[in-house]
Design an enzyme around this catalytic site. Structure first.
Site, PDB file in Angstrom:
ATOM      1  N   LYS A 110       0.845  -1.194   0.000  1.00  0.00           N
ATOM      2  CA  LYS A 110       0.000   0.000   0.000  1.00  0.00           C
ATOM      3  C   LYS A 110       0.883   1.248   0.000  1.00  0.00           C
ATOM      4  O   LYS A 110       0.645   2.211  -0.731  1.00  0.00           O
ATOM      5  CB  LYS A 110      -0.906  -0.010   1.239  1.00  0.00           C
ATOM      6  CG  LYS A 110      -2.281   0.515   0.928  1.00  0.00           C
ATOM      7  CD  LYS A 110      -3.300   0.182   1.996  1.00  0.00           C
ATOM      8  CE  LYS A 110      -4.622   0.849   1.605  1.00  0.00           C
ATOM      9  NZ  LYS A 110      -5.702   0.560   2.499  1.00  0.00           N
ATOM     10  N   LYS A 190      -4.743 -14.398 -12.049  1.00  0.00           N
ATOM     11  CA  LYS A 190      -5.133 -15.046 -10.793  1.00  0.00           C
ATOM     12  C   LYS A 190      -6.522 -14.542 -10.362  1.00  0.00           C
ATOM     13  O   LYS A 190      -6.774 -13.340 -10.383  1.00  0.00           O
ATOM     14  CB  LYS A 190      -4.105 -14.706  -9.703  1.00  0.00           C
ATOM     15  CG  LYS A 190      -4.423 -15.352  -8.395  1.00  0.00           C
ATOM     16  CD  LYS A 190      -3.537 -14.882  -7.258  1.00  0.00           C
ATOM     17  CE  LYS A 190      -4.078 -15.449  -5.961  1.00  0.00           C
ATOM     18  NZ  LYS A 190      -3.700 -14.773  -4.772  1.00  0.00           N
ATOM     19  N   LYS A 193     -10.725 -11.140  -5.656  1.00  0.00           N
ATOM     20  CA  LYS A 193     -11.746 -10.106  -5.491  1.00  0.00           C
ATOM     21  C   LYS A 193     -11.245  -8.770  -5.994  1.00  0.00           C
ATOM     22  O   LYS A 193     -11.975  -8.009  -6.607  1.00  0.00           O
ATOM     23  CB  LYS A 193     -12.100  -9.933  -4.005  1.00  0.00           C
ATOM     24  CG  LYS A 193     -13.119 -10.904  -3.502  1.00  0.00           C
ATOM     25  CD  LYS A 193     -13.541 -10.532  -2.105  1.00  0.00           C
ATOM     26  CE  LYS A 193     -12.422 -10.678  -1.092  1.00  0.00           C
ATOM     27  NZ  LYS A 193     -12.141 -12.056  -0.679  1.00  0.00           N
TER      28      LYS A 193
HETATM   29  P1  ADP Z   1      -8.900 -12.355  -2.692  1.00  0.00           P
HETATM   30  O1  ADP Z   1      -7.591 -12.336  -3.445  1.00  0.00           O
HETATM   31  O2  ADP Z   1     -10.038 -12.681  -3.569  1.00  0.00           O
HETATM   32  O3  ADP Z   1      -9.116 -11.111  -1.854  1.00  0.00           O
HETATM   33  P2  ADP Z   1      -8.126 -13.577  -0.210  1.00  0.00           P
HETATM   34  O4  ADP Z   1      -6.818 -12.883  -0.214  1.00  0.00           O
HETATM   35  O5  ADP Z   1      -9.164 -13.190   0.797  1.00  0.00           O
HETATM   36  O6  ADP Z   1      -8.782 -13.550  -1.680  1.00  0.00           O
HETATM   37  O7  ADP Z   1      -7.874 -15.135  -0.146  1.00  0.00           O
HETATM   38  C1  ADP Z   1      -7.965 -15.952   0.970  1.00  0.00           C
HETATM   39  C2  ADP Z   1      -7.175 -17.209   0.662  1.00  0.00           C
HETATM   40  O8  ADP Z   1      -7.730 -17.859  -0.513  1.00  0.00           O
HETATM   41  C3  ADP Z   1      -5.715 -16.897   0.273  1.00  0.00           C
HETATM   42  O9  ADP Z   1      -4.854 -16.974   1.370  1.00  0.00           O
HETATM   43  C4  ADP Z   1      -5.380 -17.973  -0.720  1.00  0.00           C
HETATM   44  O10 ADP Z   1      -4.868 -19.106  -0.063  1.00  0.00           O
HETATM   45  C5  ADP Z   1      -6.702 -18.369  -1.321  1.00  0.00           C
HETATM   46  N1  ADP Z   1      -6.844 -17.841  -2.698  1.00  0.00           N
HETATM   47  C6  ADP Z   1      -7.393 -16.659  -3.082  1.00  0.00           C
HETATM   48  N2  ADP Z   1      -7.400 -16.533  -4.429  1.00  0.00           N
HETATM   49  C7  ADP Z   1      -6.848 -17.669  -4.915  1.00  0.00           C
HETATM   50  C8  ADP Z   1      -6.579 -18.162  -6.244  1.00  0.00           C
HETATM   51  N3  ADP Z   1      -6.895 -17.473  -7.330  1.00  0.00           N
HETATM   52  N4  ADP Z   1      -5.992 -19.362  -6.355  1.00  0.00           N
HETATM   53  C9  ADP Z   1      -5.667 -20.086  -5.274  1.00  0.00           C
HETATM   54  N5  ADP Z   1      -5.895 -19.693  -4.011  1.00  0.00           N
HETATM   55  C10 ADP Z   1      -6.471 -18.503  -3.817  1.00  0.00           C
END
Ligand code: ADP
Ligand code: TRP
Length: 320
Positions: A110, A190, A193
């Site tokens: 950030k 990848k 969100k």
């Molecule tokens: P986002 O990137 O959607 O905000 P988070 O960071 O909240 O998701 O993700 C929570 C957990 O889900 C991460 O620690 C990771 O292990 C898993 N995760 C999120 N996106 C992926 C992805 N595209 N492929 C594999 N694992 C993922």
């Protein structure tokens, strides 16, 4: 062996969260003593809409139960139902060196983008350390992006023990869940969100189908052969299909004469079949909000019993 992990309620769970994390957390509940919590204190560093936060927490609990987390086997709770975790956070903060937090990625990223960060984001890893240490956790299943935070947790715990000359805090180890499972999103990047390219697990049928139909593909004409290995639709299909089904669809790609619409329909059907039981369980849980609340309350009671003992040990070690 005590397993603990937390997941942030910052939106609805998507396929990436499931295959990259949730599925393994749920599998682990069968062999070990498992504590899983919904990290709502953490989510406050990003979600600033109270209605939305309440909804995300509720949906997270329902999703986890629908996907197979068994409250008789694992303890599921809401982070903020355990106020002891904030007290431990302060005690840990007093022994946390600034340079450890300076290099943690959420804050560093950030700052690098020139965005002003709150103290909450800076000290986020200390709250995470408290989450883990409060329950004497041995093993913390996480995605690769969270290993750094477990290392910080070990540093903080080690320093506390060293300063006070006691073994008040147990040092946890990370357990990296299937790091090969990097689920791609609608645009082939990848799934995340923050990129707006997700496919959520419990989207209503029609919306799910529409989402799948919007996966980016190349412009190879219908009649031409296609390469399944470079196509996001096929990459996602592999998550749901067995070897035989994969070989069958791959052959259709290579033979030509199949449009991407047909492959997307196959993906939709496979995903619907894969999550059919979870979808049915979810619909049932939606109809009984009291059951979900009871699970969280009972989980909090169990977690608090353990947390209270550890906190007393830590308070006494530092002279409170
Ligand atoms: P986002 O990137 O959607 O905000 P988070 O960071 O909240 O998701 O993700 C929570 C957990 O889900 C991460 O620690 C990771 O292990 C898993 N995760 C999120 N996106 C992926 C992805 N595209 N492929 C594999 N694992 C993922
Ligand atoms: N920081 C983790 C994430 O973003 C969530 C989390 C909070 C967590 N506290 C935890 C994970 C304790 C494991 C243990 O994914």
């Amino acid at each position: 062996m005590k397993i603990l992990s937390g997941i942030q309620p910052t939106g609805r769970f998507h396929w990436g969260n499931y295959f990259g994390a949730i599925r393994q957390y749920i599998d682990l509940q069968h062999n070990e003593q498992a504590f899983y919590f919904i990290a709502d204190y953490h989510a406050l560093t990003t979600v600033r809409d109270p209605q939305a936060l309440r909804g995300f927490v509720r949906d997270a609990a329902i999703d986890l139960l629908a996907l197979g987390l068994k409250p008789e086997t694992a303890t599921l709770f809401r982070q903020s139902d355990i106020p002891e975790v904030t007290e431990l956070t302060w005690l840990l903060m007093t022994v946390t060196q600034m340079h450890l937090l300076d290099k943690c990625h959420a804050f560093k990223d950030k700052k690098a983008k020139g965005i002003a960060a709150d103290a909450g984001l800076f000290t986020y890893p200390v709250l995470m350390a408290a989450d883990i240490l409060l329950y004497d956790s041995d093993l913390v299943p996480v995605g690769a992006d969270q290993i750094q935070h477990i290392e910080v947790t070990r540093d903080i715990a080690g320093r506390f023990n060293q300063i006070y000359g006691v073994e008040a805090l147990k040092l946890p180890s990370p357990h990296v869940v299937d790091s090969t499972a990097k689920v791609v999103g609608l645009d082939g990047e990848k799934m995340s969100k923050s990129y707006g390219n997700t496919i959520e697990m419990f989207e209503p049928d029609k919306k799910l189908r529409k989402r799948i139909m919007s996966i980016k593909t190349d412009s190879t004409p219908v009649e031409d052969p296609k390469n399944p290995e470079t196509c996001s639709v096929f990459t996602l299909f592999k998550l749901f299909a067995n070897d035989e089904q994969q070989a069958e669809l791959a052959a259709k790609y290579r033979a030509g004469g199949m449009g991407y619409g047909e492959a997307k329909q196959a993906l939709f059907d496979a995903a619907m079949a894969y999550f059919a039981d979870a979808r049915a369980r979810r619909a049932e849980l939606e109809r009984s909000p009291d059951t979900v609340e009871d699970v969280l309350r009972e989980g909090a009671r169990k977690a608090r019993d353990v947390g209270r003992q550890v906190l007393d040990r830590v308070r006494s070690a530092c002279g409170l």
